[in-house]
Design an enzyme around this catalytic site. Sequence first.
Site, PDB file in Angstrom:
ATOM      1  N   ASN A 211      -1.158   1.339   4.672  1.00  0.00           N
ATOM      2  CA  ASN A 211      -2.537   1.725   4.362  1.00  0.00           C
ATOM      3  C   ASN A 211      -2.748   1.679   2.859  1.00  0.00           C
ATOM      4  O   ASN A 211      -1.835   1.350   2.101  1.00  0.00           O
ATOM      5  CB  ASN A 211      -2.845   3.114   4.939  1.00  0.00           C
ATOM      6  CG  ASN A 211      -1.877   4.148   4.392  1.00  0.00           C
ATOM      7  OD1 ASN A 211      -1.870   4.438   3.216  1.00  0.00           O
ATOM      8  ND2 ASN A 211      -1.015   4.672   5.272  1.00  0.00           N
ATOM      9  N   LYS A 290      11.582 -13.507  11.108  1.00  0.00           N
ATOM     10  CA  LYS A 290      10.143 -13.611  10.864  1.00  0.00           C
ATOM     11  C   LYS A 290       9.462 -14.183  12.100  1.00  0.00           C
ATOM     12  O   LYS A 290       9.839 -15.262  12.586  1.00  0.00           O
ATOM     13  CB  LYS A 290       9.898 -14.493   9.637  1.00  0.00           C
ATOM     14  CG  LYS A 290       8.480 -14.397   9.141  1.00  0.00           C
ATOM     15  CD  LYS A 290       8.279 -15.169   7.856  1.00  0.00           C
ATOM     16  CE  LYS A 290       6.794 -15.293   7.607  1.00  0.00           C
ATOM     17  NZ  LYS A 290       6.452 -16.415   6.758  1.00  0.00           N
ATOM     18  N   ILE A 308       4.743  14.953  10.657  1.00  0.00           N
ATOM     19  CA  ILE A 308       5.606  15.794   9.824  1.00  0.00           C
ATOM     20  C   ILE A 308       4.938  17.138   9.553  1.00  0.00           C
ATOM     21  O   ILE A 308       5.556  18.204   9.677  1.00  0.00           O
ATOM     22  CB  ILE A 308       5.934  15.077   8.485  1.00  0.00           C
ATOM     23  CG1 ILE A 308       6.443  13.656   8.766  1.00  0.00           C
ATOM     24  CG2 ILE A 308       6.959  15.867   7.688  1.00  0.00           C
ATOM     25  CD1 ILE A 308       6.455  12.738   7.561  1.00  0.00           C
ATOM     26  N   LYS A 344      -2.451  22.216  13.064  1.00  0.00           N
ATOM     27  CA  LYS A 344      -1.197  21.974  12.338  1.00  0.00           C
ATOM     28  C   LYS A 344      -0.698  23.240  11.638  1.00  0.00           C
ATOM     29  O   LYS A 344       0.237  23.190  10.856  1.00  0.00           O
ATOM     30  CB  LYS A 344      -1.397  20.833  11.335  1.00  0.00           C
ATOM     31  CG  LYS A 344      -1.851  19.516  11.995  1.00  0.00           C
ATOM     32  CD  LYS A 344      -1.534  18.318  11.138  1.00  0.00           C
ATOM     33  CE  LYS A 344      -2.101  17.043  11.732  1.00  0.00           C
ATOM     34  NZ  LYS A 344      -1.545  15.827  11.125  1.00  0.00           N
TER      35      LYS A 344
END
Length: 403
Positions: A211, A290, A308, A344
């Site tokens: 990202n 590849k 996490i 969370k």
Amino acid sequence: MLTGRKIHLCVCGGIAAYKAVETVRLLQKAGAQVQVAMTANAQAFVGPMTFQALTHAPVLTRTLDPGEEMAIGHIAFAQSCDVLLFAPCTANMLGKIAHGLGDDVVSTIALAAPVGRTPVLIAPAMNTAMWENPATQANLALVSARGYRVLLPDAGALACGAVGPGRLPEPEALVAAVMEALAPRPLTGRRVLITAGPTREPIDPARFLSNASTGKAGFAIAAAAVRAGAAVTLVHGPVTVPVPPGVEAVAVTTAREMHREVMARWAVADAIVMSAAVADYRPAEVFDHKVKKLDGPMTLTLVRNPDILAEVGAARTGAHPVLVGFAAETGHPVEYARDKLVRKRCDLIVANDVSAPGAGFGTDTNLVYLVTAEGAEPLPLQSKEAIGQRIVDFLAVRLADGR
Ligand code: C5P
């Protein structure tokens, strides 16, 4: 006040050396014990006798002093003070400090200084052209990256007739900087664990999923936490931003590596800030060669990565360690953040709308809400450094509360 503090001042050869005299007086007025070292060129502007008379101490002017008449040598001078101040610091001395040269008493003191343990302040002063020279700017960047604190020169009329940046800040400003360097630091003795940057999830040896995170926000939090006195560990994915001085960096690539490094460290932390843009999914299969293109479409099966933040939230007891997460959203950031805060089990979610102008990935600024159980506080658009400082302030308050 600086009562009982030892401030060691290194004076280099520039017209601004006369301001060092007044600086000594102001430091003493604030209660400091001051000792001075001077280069040979500095002595062309101000005599060592002036400083000796003011400080009631010998002035260090040579590296190799025959006999024992000097009360302190250059190594002790560098290592036995609460703050080491170079003012004025010439372009030449800055270059010597940046490149580790020690061919006179002041540069040798700089080499022996325990940067990181003792604040070392450098106040450059020079002609504007010398200040703007790319070599000077590169040297500044080098010393800053190594943990020396640079006090930027003021702009104005210079002794050489030029007008521009290069003036030594006034003695009052130098003394204020010394006081700030010694101000109590609210995270002293605390351990802070930070995650930052993207993760990369390999598809084959040449390709990965990732990202647009640059790590800037998390690195700014790490720098602010170090300034606040914390021992900081920064577990970060692949980024190009430099690791702030004084930070222990642990470089990882994949979410699973980040997970492993965080799980090995979280329990000894007092506070954890997870700003990393962790990939939620990874390819189910990583090809060892590849992958060749086909005529038709290709299907990639993805599997979930460990969350996490959620795992640490579930594992911690009560509110220890203090836990901060991020929520990068495209729309409704506060709503999502409230949900994340509960799900969370965090103390704070820093929420932002990455689609807003000036916010999100790669920018130097961000527009965030601080979402806690008490409510959502919108912060004005500001630098990632300033936001990092706000998050560190939050940690300091929570840790002091012992909540
Ligand atoms: O649920 P979402 O991915 O939006 O949550 C973002 C927060 O969770 C961030 O603080 C991020 O660092 C953390 N996170 C994580 N592990 C993941 C995904 C996100 O720690 N796998």
